[in-house]
Scaffold this active site. Structure first.
Site, PDB file in Angstrom:
ATOM      1  N   HIS A 293       0.842  -1.202   0.000  1.00 20.27           N
ATOM      2  CA  HIS A 293       0.000   0.000   0.000  1.00 20.27           C
ATOM      3  C   HIS A 293       0.876   1.251   0.000  1.00 20.27           C
ATOM      4  O   HIS A 293       0.648   2.179  -0.783  1.00 20.27           O
ATOM      5  CB  HIS A 293      -0.901  -0.039   1.243  1.00 20.27           C
ATOM      6  CG  HIS A 293      -1.672   1.218   1.486  1.00 20.27           C
ATOM      7  ND1 HIS A 293      -3.021   1.335   1.223  1.00 20.27           N
ATOM      8  CD2 HIS A 293      -1.291   2.430   1.991  1.00 20.27           C
ATOM      9  CE1 HIS A 293      -3.430   2.548   1.548  1.00 20.27           C
ATOM     10  NE2 HIS A 293      -2.395   3.232   2.018  1.00 20.27           N
ATOM     11  N   GLU A 294       1.882   1.275   0.864  1.00 20.53           N
ATOM     12  CA  GLU A 294       2.752   2.446   0.951  1.00 20.53           C
ATOM     13  C   GLU A 294       3.628   2.597  -0.289  1.00 20.53           C
ATOM     14  O   GLU A 294       3.869   3.708  -0.759  1.00 20.53           O
ATOM     15  CB  GLU A 294       3.624   2.362   2.208  1.00 20.53           C
ATOM     16  CG  GLU A 294       2.842   2.385   3.521  1.00 20.53           C
ATOM     17  CD  GLU A 294       1.953   3.612   3.653  1.00 20.53           C
ATOM     18  OE1 GLU A 294       2.315   4.684   3.118  1.00 20.53           O
ATOM     19  OE2 GLU A 294       0.890   3.510   4.284  1.00 20.53           O
TER      20      GLU A 294
ATOM     21  N   HIS B 277       1.861   4.396  -3.033  1.00 17.65           N
ATOM     22  CA  HIS B 277       1.902   5.854  -2.927  1.00 17.65           C
ATOM     23  C   HIS B 277       3.154   6.413  -3.597  1.00 17.65           C
ATOM     24  O   HIS B 277       3.108   7.459  -4.256  1.00 17.65           O
ATOM     25  CB  HIS B 277       1.889   6.285  -1.457  1.00 17.65           C
ATOM     26  CG  HIS B 277       0.568   6.119  -0.778  1.00 17.65           C
ATOM     27  ND1 HIS B 277      -0.621   6.477  -1.359  1.00 17.65           N
ATOM     28  CD2 HIS B 277       0.249   5.646   0.465  1.00 17.65           C
ATOM     29  CE1 HIS B 277      -1.626   6.238  -0.521  1.00 17.65           C
ATOM     30  NE2 HIS B 277      -1.117   5.727   0.581  1.00 17.65           N
TER      31      HIS B 277
ATOM     32  N   GLU C 209      -6.034   6.873  -0.791  1.00 17.38           N
ATOM     33  CA  GLU C 209      -5.989   5.704   0.081  1.00 17.38           C
ATOM     34  C   GLU C 209      -6.732   4.523  -0.554  1.00 17.38           C
ATOM     35  O   GLU C 209      -6.260   3.383  -0.511  1.00 17.38           O
ATOM     36  CB  GLU C 209      -6.577   6.038   1.450  1.00 17.38           C
ATOM     37  CG  GLU C 209      -5.770   7.031   2.260  1.00 17.38           C
ATOM     38  CD  GLU C 209      -4.343   6.578   2.507  1.00 17.38           C
ATOM     39  OE1 GLU C 209      -4.106   5.352   2.599  1.00 17.38           O
ATOM     40  OE2 GLU C 209      -3.454   7.444   2.592  1.00 17.38           O
TER      41      GLU C 209
END
Length: 304
Positions: free
Chosen positions: A142-143, A146, A221
């Site tokens: 997930h990070e 980004h 997100e």
């Protein structure tokens, strides 16, 4: 993000372009406010504006990691964390970012940096202690999403401008309270009006920056959740991590949550005190139900 295997998101890209356009306009307003406050001192304004741009572009990752109490760690210190990042970067075909750990019981993670080559990905000790390996990989993916989508750079720039606008507002108020006006009445009237304009403009810049980061943050997100689930092929592991992290927030002391709340826009999951709700209109994140519902749909798609 053309060089990675993370799923592209045109909706995120269009929102980032719109946000950066608005941030450019806010810079113009910000510089104009500085000119009024400093009485048209062009050289000084150029130095201040240039310094702000350099600071947020070149040092944003260092400022963010320092503010959140993170430190870079080696493979010898955290071999499992480095191993998970190595596997995900190989899977995504992207450069490995620097790896950091924040000594905090608040279970969370964040990424920062102006591009993939200067990125930092950080996990807290509370997160590492609570999650299983597959769950941790979901959070790290997930990070990394980004970083790959470059939205972390947009968020860092937008957030930094808001901080500077708030600082300018406080300086203007203090300047007025300390009586920093001219000796003659006409001068005092003119400077008082100019100061009010600076304070009003700075407040508007801060408010717009605040709203821009909130609107972009909630969408990014969901985008990162989707990209991470598709990359790892395990949306259920990410859903499990989300449930664990959100549930664990209730056991964290309110004082610790309040210290983490200013950085919610960067975190994997928001740090909320017991009196707050993740469904708030100005929340940095979508609700847990929204995120789990999306992951459930992705799981069904992958199953077919």
């Amino acid at each position: 993000m053309s060089g990675t295997r993370f799923a592209p998101d045109r909706g995120l890209t269009s929102r980032m372009v719109a946000t950066m356009f608005m941030i450019g306009l806010l810079y113009v307003v910000f510089v104009g406010a500085l000119l009024v406050l400093l009485r048209g001192a062009w050289p000084l304004v150029a130095v201040i504006a240039g310094g702000i741009f350099i600071a947020q572009f070149w040092f944003s990752d260092k400022i963010a990691t320092f503010s959140m109490g993170a430190r870079e760690v080696t493979e010898q210190e955290y071999p499992e964390l480095h191993g998970a990042v190595d596997r995900l970067c190989a899977l995504a075909d992207m450069p490995k970012p620097r790896v950091a750990v924040a000594d905090s019981d608040v279970p969370n993670a964040f990424a920062t940096g102006r591009n993939a080559n200067n990125a930092v990905i950080c996990a807290t000790t509370g997160l590492l202690r609570r999650l299983e390996p597959e769950e941790l990989e979901g959070v790290l993916a997930h990070e990394l999403s980004h970083v790959a989508h470059k939205d972390v750079a947009v968020m860092t720039i937008a957030g930094f401008l808001g901080v500077m606008a708030g600082f300018l507002t406080r300086v203007g108020l203090q300047f007025g309270l300390w009586g920093g006006f001219g000796d003659r009445r006409d001068e005092r009237d003119d400077e008082g009006l100019a100061l009010l304009v600076v304070i009003a403009v700075s407040a508007v810049v801060y408010a717009v920056s605040f709203l821009l980061t909130r609107l972009l943050s909630r969408y990014r997100e969901l985008s990162a959740d989707r990209s991470a689930a598709l990359l790892t092929g395990r949306p259920s592991a990410l859903a499990s991590a989300l449930t664990k992290v959100t549930g664990a927030m209730g056991a964290i002391p309110t004082r610790d949550l309040r210290q983490a709340e200013p950085f919610n826009a960067f975190y994997f999951a928001p740090a909320f005190s017991a009196r707050q709700s993740a469904g708030n209109l100005l929340s940095t994140h979508p609700t847990l139900e929204q995120r789990l519902d999306q992951l459930g749909r992705i799981s069904a798609e992958l199953g077919r």
